[in-house]
Write an enzyme that holds these catalytic residues in place. Structure first.
Site, PDB file in Angstrom:
ATOM      1  N   ARG A 133       0.834  -1.213   0.000  1.00  0.00           N
ATOM      2  CA  ARG A 133       0.000   0.000   0.000  1.00  0.00           C
ATOM      3  C   ARG A 133       0.866   1.259   0.000  1.00  0.00           C
ATOM      4  O   ARG A 133       0.688   2.153  -0.817  1.00  0.00           O
ATOM      5  CB  ARG A 133      -0.899   0.008   1.240  1.00  0.00           C
ATOM      6  CG  ARG A 133      -1.841  -1.168   1.323  1.00  0.00           C
ATOM      7  CD  ARG A 133      -2.659  -1.094   2.608  1.00  0.00           C
ATOM      8  NE  ARG A 133      -3.372  -2.315   2.858  1.00  0.00           N
ATOM      9  CZ  ARG A 133      -2.896  -3.336   3.569  1.00  0.00           C
ATOM     10  NH1 ARG A 133      -1.710  -3.274   4.131  1.00  0.00           N
ATOM     11  NH2 ARG A 133      -3.606  -4.428   3.740  1.00  0.00           N
ATOM     12  N   ILE A 134       1.807   1.323   0.960  1.00  0.00           N
ATOM     13  CA  ILE A 134       2.619   2.542   1.081  1.00  0.00           C
ATOM     14  C   ILE A 134       3.653   2.608  -0.049  1.00  0.00           C
ATOM     15  O   ILE A 134       3.829   3.656  -0.681  1.00  0.00           O
ATOM     16  CB  ILE A 134       3.284   2.598   2.477  1.00  0.00           C
ATOM     17  CG1 ILE A 134       2.189   2.712   3.543  1.00  0.00           C
ATOM     18  CG2 ILE A 134       4.259   3.763   2.577  1.00  0.00           C
ATOM     19  CD1 ILE A 134       2.641   2.457   4.961  1.00  0.00           C
ATOM     20  N   ASP A 171       9.457  -7.078  -4.865  1.00  0.00           N
ATOM     21  CA  ASP A 171       8.421  -7.571  -3.954  1.00  0.00           C
ATOM     22  C   ASP A 171       7.984  -8.943  -4.450  1.00  0.00           C
ATOM     23  O   ASP A 171       7.178  -9.042  -5.376  1.00  0.00           O
ATOM     24  CB  ASP A 171       7.226  -6.596  -3.904  1.00  0.00           C
ATOM     25  CG  ASP A 171       6.217  -6.976  -2.819  1.00  0.00           C
ATOM     26  OD1 ASP A 171       6.111  -8.183  -2.501  1.00  0.00           O
ATOM     27  OD2 ASP A 171       5.538  -6.069  -2.302  1.00  0.00           O
ATOM     28  N   ARG A 197      10.007  -0.637   9.230  1.00  0.00           N
ATOM     29  CA  ARG A 197      10.296  -1.127  10.573  1.00  0.00           C
ATOM     30  C   ARG A 197      11.817  -1.144  10.755  1.00  0.00           C
ATOM     31  O   ARG A 197      12.563  -1.519   9.839  1.00  0.00           O
ATOM     32  CB  ARG A 197       9.739  -2.543  10.792  1.00  0.00           C
ATOM     33  CG  ARG A 197       8.242  -2.561  11.038  1.00  0.00           C
ATOM     34  CD  ARG A 197       7.862  -1.874  12.354  1.00  0.00           C
ATOM     35  NE  ARG A 197       6.431  -1.848  12.604  1.00  0.00           N
ATOM     36  CZ  ARG A 197       5.638  -0.811  12.402  1.00  0.00           C
ATOM     37  NH1 ARG A 197       6.123   0.319  11.911  1.00  0.00           N
ATOM     38  NH2 ARG A 197       4.357  -0.864  12.708  1.00  0.00           N
ATOM     39  N   GLU A 243      13.445   1.288  19.849  1.00  0.00           N
ATOM     40  CA  GLU A 243      12.714   2.559  19.979  1.00  0.00           C
ATOM     41  C   GLU A 243      12.251   2.739  21.412  1.00  0.00           C
ATOM     42  O   GLU A 243      11.790   1.761  22.009  1.00  0.00           O
ATOM     43  CB  GLU A 243      11.507   2.578  19.025  1.00  0.00           C
ATOM     44  CG  GLU A 243      11.950   2.529  17.569  1.00  0.00           C
ATOM     45  CD  GLU A 243      10.791   2.613  16.575  1.00  0.00           C
ATOM     46  OE1 GLU A 243       9.644   2.817  16.995  1.00  0.00           O
ATOM     47  OE2 GLU A 243      11.050   2.457  15.377  1.00  0.00           O
ATOM     48  N   HIS A 295       9.569   7.871  14.648  1.00  0.00           N
ATOM     49  CA  HIS A 295       8.450   6.991  14.270  1.00  0.00           C
ATOM     50  C   HIS A 295       7.139   7.781  14.183  1.00  0.00           C
ATOM     51  O   HIS A 295       6.170   7.476  14.888  1.00  0.00           O
ATOM     52  CB  HIS A 295       8.327   5.818  15.252  1.00  0.00           C
ATOM     53  CG  HIS A 295       7.584   4.655  14.659  1.00  0.00           C
ATOM     54  ND1 HIS A 295       7.850   3.356  14.991  1.00  0.00           N
ATOM     55  CD2 HIS A 295       6.573   4.590  13.733  1.00  0.00           C
ATOM     56  CE1 HIS A 295       7.055   2.555  14.321  1.00  0.00           C
ATOM     57  NE2 HIS A 295       6.271   3.281  13.547  1.00  0.00           N
TER      58      HIS A 295
HETATM   59  P1  NAD Z   1       1.564  -3.744   2.978  1.00  0.00           P
HETATM   60  O1  NAD Z   1       1.304  -5.063   3.599  1.00  0.00           O
HETATM   61  O2  NAD Z   1       0.496  -3.117   2.157  1.00  0.00           O
HETATM   62  O3  NAD Z   1       2.870  -3.841   2.046  1.00  0.00           O
HETATM   63  C1  NAD Z   1       4.021  -4.551   2.410  1.00  0.00           C
HETATM   64  C2  NAD Z   1       4.584  -5.166   1.138  1.00  0.00           C
HETATM   65  O4  NAD Z   1       5.830  -5.791   1.476  1.00  0.00           O
HETATM   66  C3  NAD Z   1       3.684  -6.256   0.550  1.00  0.00           C
HETATM   67  O5  NAD Z   1       3.381  -5.958  -0.807  1.00  0.00           O
HETATM   68  C4  NAD Z   1       4.502  -7.525   0.693  1.00  0.00           C
HETATM   69  O6  NAD Z   1       4.324  -8.419  -0.395  1.00  0.00           O
HETATM   70  C5  NAD Z   1       5.922  -6.980   0.706  1.00  0.00           C
HETATM   71  N1  NAD Z   1       6.883  -7.895   1.307  1.00  0.00           N
HETATM   72  C6  NAD Z   1       6.714  -8.758   2.342  1.00  0.00           C
HETATM   73  N2  NAD Z   1       7.857  -9.435   2.586  1.00  0.00           N
HETATM   74  C7  NAD Z   1       8.760  -8.975   1.680  1.00  0.00           C
HETATM   75  C8  NAD Z   1      10.113  -9.280   1.427  1.00  0.00           C
HETATM   76  N3  NAD Z   1      10.773 -10.197   2.147  1.00  0.00           N
HETATM   77  N4  NAD Z   1      10.741  -8.637   0.438  1.00  0.00           N
HETATM   78  C9  NAD Z   1      10.102  -7.708  -0.307  1.00  0.00           C
HETATM   79  N5  NAD Z   1       8.802  -7.385  -0.131  1.00  0.00           N
HETATM   80  C10 NAD Z   1       8.151  -8.006   0.868  1.00  0.00           C
HETATM   81  O7  NAD Z   1       2.032  -2.793   4.149  1.00  0.00           O
HETATM   82  P2  NAD Z   1       2.018  -1.189   4.156  1.00  0.00           P
HETATM   83  O8  NAD Z   1       0.740  -0.716   4.744  1.00  0.00           O
HETATM   84  O9  NAD Z   1       2.465  -0.680   2.840  1.00  0.00           O
HETATM   85  O10 NAD Z   1       3.155  -0.919   5.266  1.00  0.00           O
HETATM   86  C11 NAD Z   1       4.525  -1.149   4.962  1.00  0.00           C
HETATM   87  C12 NAD Z   1       5.359  -1.002   6.219  1.00  0.00           C
HETATM   88  O11 NAD Z   1       5.268   0.333   6.709  1.00  0.00           O
HETATM   89  C13 NAD Z   1       4.957  -1.904   7.387  1.00  0.00           C
HETATM   90  O12 NAD Z   1       6.133  -2.366   8.031  1.00  0.00           O
HETATM   91  C14 NAD Z   1       4.254  -0.970   8.329  1.00  0.00           C
HETATM   92  O13 NAD Z   1       4.308  -1.430   9.657  1.00  0.00           O
HETATM   93  C15 NAD Z   1       5.075   0.289   8.112  1.00  0.00           C
HETATM   94  N6  NAD Z   1       4.418   1.530   8.524  1.00  0.00           N
HETATM   95  C16 NAD Z   1       5.152   2.432   9.220  1.00  0.00           C
HETATM   96  C17 NAD Z   1       4.580   3.635   9.605  1.00  0.00           C
HETATM   97  C18 NAD Z   1       5.381   4.639  10.374  1.00  0.00           C
HETATM   98  O14 NAD Z   1       4.848   5.263  11.274  1.00  0.00           O
HETATM   99  N7  NAD Z   1       6.642   4.835  10.031  1.00  0.00           N
HETATM  100  C19 NAD Z   1       3.240   3.915   9.294  1.00  0.00           C
HETATM  101  C20 NAD Z   1       2.520   2.978   8.565  1.00  0.00           C
HETATM  102  C21 NAD Z   1       3.115   1.783   8.176  1.00  0.00           C
END
Ligand code: NAD
Length: 306
Positions: A151-152, A171, A232, A261, A280
């Site tokens: 998503r992000i 990915d 993360r 953290e 964060h």
């Molecule tokens: P998401 O599940 O939509 O996307 C994660 C993607 O990573 C998926 O498409 C998945 O297939 C891929 N993936 C999984 N394992 C993998 C690997 N070994 N190699 C490559 N790709 C891999 O998640 P999202 O909502 O996009 O969030 C992404 C990250 O951002 C998460 O870790 C989430 O916790 C973090 N996040 C951080 C903050 C912040 O405050 N900094 C805020 C929101 C989300």
């Protein structure tokens, strides 16, 4: 019989009132996200939490009536999912609420890194007007490498394209359709590391992603890249990162997440002017907070009304 909902962390007042209007719910707020009041925990049917509330077996043993936990975050790593499964508790999250904010902070870090905004700001505050000391790079025509096109990562990709950048991604789990829709080529991890000018991580915390950037990967990266991590902290081996910074591998680094953290005050990462750090705050916008609270409230309603 009313369902008792224990709200353990920040929750938007409008969404709180929205739930309170429904006679089937009894809402209780806890002032301490880490220390939940036992008298309410034992009888709670649902918990509305954020990442400061750690869910483990010990807590679940006490929460005998618990059916549902909703976390107003996209990550689940504060929840022991094996334990919730064992105790038959449903877990939900609000991943859609944070996309825009996390992508935006990612770009805040990118722009700070490529224009050296943090260093320029520090000089100005120190009364120094040294235009020659600050030199940036243009993004247009450069390559943005994304690890994790979820998503992000997808939203970050769209913004990179708006800057006129070529976007590439690794990915292994994402559908081909997503790569095709975004017009992003699917490459191997090694190819992304070798080609990216900006390298940005958007993967979940899993055993597989733990330290997926470490000393051996820094060998592939071409010198002078910008490294961004808003996913993360566990994804990057911080000791190896410090070594790479010391060896001059990186033009700049932007980090919102850390192995430990809060980041310890003794961390070497604090020592470098071209390393930009935020505590964060990827999901910390008013908008994401309201969206997460309302999505959580809607999911809670749907769960108990089904
Ligand atoms: P998401 O599940 O939509 O996307 C994660 C993607 O990573 C998926 O498409 C998945 O297939 C891929 N993936 C999984 N394992 C993998 C690997 N070994 N190699 C490559 N790709 C891999 O998640 P999202 O909502 O996009 O969030 C992404 C990250 O951002 C998460 O870790 C989430 O916790 C973090 N996040 C951080 C903050 C912040 O405050 N900094 C805020 C929101 C989300």
């Amino acid at each position: 019989m009313k369902k008792k909902i224990l709200v353990t962390d920040r929750f938007a007042q409008d969404s709180y009132l929205f739930l309170q209007q429904h006679a089937q719910f009894e809402l209780v707020r806890s002032d301490h996200p880490q220390h939940l009041p036992l008298e309410h925990l034992v009888s709670a049917n649902a918990l509305l939490i954020r990442s400061r509330t750690l869910i483990n077996e010990e807590l679940l043993k006490k929460a005998r009536q618990l059916q549902l936990i909703i976390t107003g975050t996209s990550g689940f790593d504060h929840i022991d999912l094996e334990a919730t499964q064992k105790w038959g508790v449903t877990v939900m999250h609000t991943p859609s609420a944070n996309i825009e904010s996390a992508a935006q902070l990612t770009w805040g870090l990118v722009l700070s890194c490529v224009n050296n905004i943090q260093q320029a700001h520090k000089m100005m505050k120190a009364g120094e007007w040294r235009r020659d000391a600050i030199t940036g790079i243009e993004l247009k025509g450069r390559t943005y490498g994304i690890v994790g096109l979820g998503r992000i990562g997808s939203r970050v990709a769209e913004i990179a394209q708006a800057f006129g950048m070529t976007v590439i991604a690794y990915d292994p789990y994402q559908e081909d359709d997503v790569f095709a829709r975004l017009k992003v080529p699917r490459l191997s991890y090694e190819e992304v590391l070798k080609t990216a000018d900006i390298l940005s991580f958007h993967v979940p915390k899993t055993l597989e992603t733990e330290h997926m950037l470490n000393r051996s990967q820094f060998e592939y990266i071409h010198r002078g890249i910008v490294l961004i991590n808003t996913s993360r902290g566990s994804v990057i081996n911080e000791n190896d990162l410090v070594e790479a910074i010391e060896n001059g591998y990186l033009r700049a680094v932007g980090l919102d997440v850390f192995e430990k953290e809060p980041l310890p005050r003794t961390s070497n990462l604090l020592n470098y002017p071209h390393v930009v750090l935020t505590p964060h705050i990827g999901a910390n916008t008013e908008d994401a907070f309201f969206k997460a609270s309302q999505v959580a409230a809607n999911k809670l309603m749907a769960f108990f009304n089904d």
